[in-house]
Scaffold this motif. Structure first.
Motif, PDB file in Angstrom:
ATOM      1  N   ALA A 179      12.904   6.564 -10.028  1.00 27.57           N
ATOM      2  CA  ALA A 179      13.443   5.772 -11.142  1.00 27.57           C
ATOM      3  C   ALA A 179      13.141   4.281 -10.989  1.00 27.57           C
ATOM      4  O   ALA A 179      13.159   3.532 -11.960  1.00 27.57           O
ATOM      5  CB  ALA A 179      14.952   5.988 -11.269  1.00 27.57           C
ATOM      6  N   THR A 180      12.854   3.838  -9.753  1.00 35.21           N
ATOM      7  CA  THR A 180      12.498   2.424  -9.562  1.00 35.21           C
ATOM      8  C   THR A 180      11.051   2.142  -9.950  1.00 35.21           C
ATOM      9  O   THR A 180      10.633   0.992  -9.988  1.00 35.21           O
ATOM     10  CB  THR A 180      12.663   1.984  -8.088  1.00 35.21           C
ATOM     11  OG1 THR A 180      11.666   2.626  -7.290  1.00 35.21           O
ATOM     12  CG2 THR A 180      14.054   2.291  -7.548  1.00 35.21           C
ATOM     13  N   GLY A 181      10.267   3.208 -10.156  1.00 37.42           N
ATOM     14  CA  GLY A 181       8.850   3.035 -10.445  1.00 37.42           C
ATOM     15  C   GLY A 181       7.978   3.019  -9.199  1.00 37.42           C
ATOM     16  O   GLY A 181       6.759   2.917  -9.290  1.00 37.42           O
ATOM     17  N   ALA A 182       8.614   3.108  -8.031  1.00 39.04           N
ATOM     18  CA  ALA A 182       7.862   3.068  -6.766  1.00 39.04           C
ATOM     19  C   ALA A 182       7.258   4.435  -6.438  1.00 39.04           C
ATOM     20  O   ALA A 182       7.658   5.460  -6.999  1.00 39.04           O
ATOM     21  CB  ALA A 182       8.780   2.642  -5.626  1.00 39.04           C
ATOM     22  N   TYR A 183       6.315   4.431  -5.509  1.00 36.91           N
ATOM     23  CA  TYR A 183       5.842   5.669  -4.894  1.00 36.91           C
ATOM     24  C   TYR A 183       6.894   6.144  -3.889  1.00 36.91           C
ATOM     25  O   TYR A 183       7.621   5.331  -3.304  1.00 36.91           O
ATOM     26  CB  TYR A 183       4.506   5.438  -4.180  1.00 36.91           C
ATOM     27  CG  TYR A 183       3.325   5.385  -5.136  1.00 36.91           C
ATOM     28  CD1 TYR A 183       2.408   6.419  -5.197  1.00 36.91           C
ATOM     29  CD2 TYR A 183       3.140   4.302  -5.987  1.00 36.91           C
ATOM     30  CE1 TYR A 183       1.333   6.381  -6.077  1.00 36.91           C
ATOM     31  CE2 TYR A 183       2.069   4.242  -6.874  1.00 36.91           C
ATOM     32  CZ  TYR A 183       1.161   5.292  -6.916  1.00 36.91           C
ATOM     33  OH  TYR A 183       0.112   5.260  -7.787  1.00 36.91           O
ATOM     34  N   CYS A 184       6.995   7.449  -3.702  1.00 33.79           N
ATOM     35  CA  CYS A 184       8.075   8.020  -2.894  1.00 33.79           C
ATOM     36  C   CYS A 184       7.493   9.065  -1.943  1.00 33.79           C
ATOM     37  O   CYS A 184       6.928  10.063  -2.398  1.00 33.79           O
ATOM     38  CB  CYS A 184       9.101   8.685  -3.807  1.00 33.79           C
ATOM     39  SG  CYS A 184       9.726   7.554  -5.098  1.00 33.79           S
ATOM     40  N   ILE A 185       7.624   8.797  -0.653  1.00 40.13           N
ATOM     41  CA  ILE A 185       7.061   9.698   0.359  1.00 40.13           C
ATOM     42  C   ILE A 185       8.120  10.702   0.796  1.00 40.13           C
ATOM     43  O   ILE A 185       9.191  10.318   1.275  1.00 40.13           O
ATOM     44  CB  ILE A 185       6.602   8.922   1.602  1.00 40.13           C
ATOM     45  CG1 ILE A 185       5.602   7.823   1.236  1.00 40.13           C
ATOM     46  CG2 ILE A 185       6.008   9.883   2.646  1.00 40.13           C
ATOM     47  CD1 ILE A 185       5.284   6.862   2.390  1.00 40.13           C
ATOM     48  N   ILE A 186       7.829  11.980   0.619  1.00 39.76           N
ATOM     49  CA  ILE A 186       8.673  13.028   1.186  1.00 39.76           C
ATOM     50  C   ILE A 186       8.232  13.209   2.637  1.00 39.76           C
ATOM     51  O   ILE A 186       7.075  13.537   2.904  1.00 39.76           O
ATOM     52  CB  ILE A 186       8.514  14.336   0.394  1.00 39.76           C
ATOM     53  CG1 ILE A 186       9.008  14.111  -1.037  1.00 39.76           C
ATOM     54  CG2 ILE A 186       9.265  15.478   1.074  1.00 39.76           C
ATOM     55  CD1 ILE A 186       8.810  15.288  -1.934  1.00 39.76           C
ATOM     56  N   ASP A 187       9.135  12.948   3.563  1.00 39.92           N
ATOM     57  CA  ASP A 187       8.806  12.966   4.999  1.00 39.92           C
ATOM     58  C   ASP A 187       9.647  14.018   5.709  1.00 39.92           C
ATOM     59  O   ASP A 187      10.856  13.841   5.850  1.00 39.92           O
ATOM     60  CB  ASP A 187       9.079  11.571   5.598  1.00 39.92           C
ATOM     61  CG  ASP A 187       9.245  11.617   7.114  1.00 39.92           C
ATOM     62  OD1 ASP A 187       8.425  12.292   7.768  1.00 39.92           O
ATOM     63  OD2 ASP A 187      10.189  10.992   7.639  1.00 39.92           O
TER      64      ASP A 187
END
Ligand SMILES: *[C@@H]1O[C@H](CO)[C@@H](O)[C@H](O)[C@H]1NC(C)=O
Ligand SMILES: *[C@@H]1O[C@H](CO)[C@@H](O)[C@H](O)[C@H]1NC(C)=O
Length: 351
Positions: free
Chosen positions: A116-124
């Protein structure tokens, strides 16, 4: 709303999920922090005490990780977050089973807050190449069991172009690097069966050491490929701390590790036409760490053709007053205040 729109654009082919190499005068493409908490309870032996998981979400009774991410994006120019989680947590301890609706649902709330922030999101998946002390593909979980959890996660997030699959945190003491590369390949093949474009992070042995990559893990990892034979979106995952024993547990830093780690890594990446993302770096909120971390980040920015970015360790559910490497911002009223290290080095400088 935003995520629905970007997903629609991605499916229409209007947006490429794969970053282009940056002009080296403008710095790296990705800047961010880890938002830790769902990994609390994971140990380096791959045990995961689920009662210790601390969702960094106020909606789930924890610290306000969603607010932290919004602040980092708005005030510090960040555009990527890494969201560590225990493998056992996602499956509620059922190796080879389905994503647990309750636990994976809670983790998804963090993923959605990130998107929702527009950022990329790494599933770790933060399991050190292990499940309860045993190594994937080398006596522990089978490659199929490892690939299966990634198949499920990739299916769940296939439409989100800003999801990045960080397939394993810090493998260490893995005896056979070629077998490890086979395990990585199994995860990549499973992900690509449903998610063709998103970035996938390839982790090496030796705690994903930036220093060891070119000589020890890299030669095996370079063989991991997409089903079409290409290497598109397959990014080398590296970590590097700056304290006296490279462990990331001390508040004082003693090196920027450029000459021994990042400079040779840059040369190796160029020679092999590959790129890397530094998904853990950091230090104490001290003058020595400011000096050396700013120096390390400056080097990454100047070599942004091969370094996609850096992700600090760590914000999220840590205590800003007691955790040695805290990058947790504190809130007074509506104003957030960054840790001194984030302010000095990690936040993107406006140029
Ligand atoms: C799991 O964590 C809880 C809470 O910290 C603790 O009480 C318990 O002893 C731990 N269990 C194991 C098996 O370590
Ligand atoms: C980083 O610095 C530490 C401390 O000086 C040193 O022991 C280590 O060899 C260095 N490693 C790299 C990757 O430069």
């Amino acid at each position: 709303m935003l995520s629905t729109l970007t997903a629609a654009l991605a499916m229409a082919g209007a947006v490429s999920a794969l970053p282009a190499a940056r002009d080296t005068t403008t710095g790296v493409q990705f800047v961010g922090t880890n938002i830790a908490g769902f990994d609390f309870g994971c140990s380096i032996t791959g045990q995961d005490n689920l009662t210790q998981a601390t969702p960094p979400l106020s909606a789930l009774g924890g610290p306000d990780g969603a607010g932290q991410m919004q602040h980092f994006v708005k005030d510090d120019g960040m555009n990527i977050f890494r969201l560590p989680v225990g493998w056992q947590y996602l499956l509620n301890n059922n190796l080879g089973g389905k994503l647990d609706a309750t636990n994976a649902g809670k983790y998804d709330q963090l993923v959605q807050a990130c998107l929702a922030t527009g950022a990329y999101c790494i599933i770790d998946i933060h399991n050190y190449a292990r499940w309860n002390g045993q190594i994937i593909g080398q006596g522990g979980p089978t490659n199929d069991q490892f690939a299966n959890v990634w198949s499920q996660l990739a299916t769940k997030y296939a439409a989100q172009e800003k999801i990045v699959f960080g397939i394993m945190n810090e493998p260490h003491d893995v005896p056979d690097i070629d077998k490890w590369a086979d395990s990585v390949q199994a995860a990549v093949t499973a992900i690509r069966a449903v998610a063709a474009k998103q970035m996938i992070l390839l982790p090496g042995n030796d705690w994903t050491s930036a220093q060891q990559m070119p000589t020890k893990s890299g030669p095996a990892l370079l063989k991991v490929k997409n089903p079409d034979g290409s290497f598109d979106g397959l990014i080398i995952d590296v970590h590097k701390y700056l304290d006296s024993d490279n462990s990331g547990t001390h508040t004082e830093c003693v090196t920027d590790n450029i000459s021994t780690a990042f400079s040779p890594l840059a040369t190796w990446l160029r020679a092999n036409k590959r790129q890397a993302l530094n998904t853990e770096t950091g230090g104490g909120n001290t003058a020595s760490c400011q000096k050396y971390l700013c120096s390390q980040i400056d080097f990454l920015n100047k070599n942004s053709d091969v370094f996609l970015g850096y992700v600090g360790w760590s914000a999220g559910a840590f205590s800003p007053t007691t955790y040695e490497l805290s990058e947790v911002p504190t809130k007074n009223g509506n104003a957030w205040t960054d840790s001194s290290l984030v302010k000095a080095c990690i936040a993107r400088k406006s140029s």
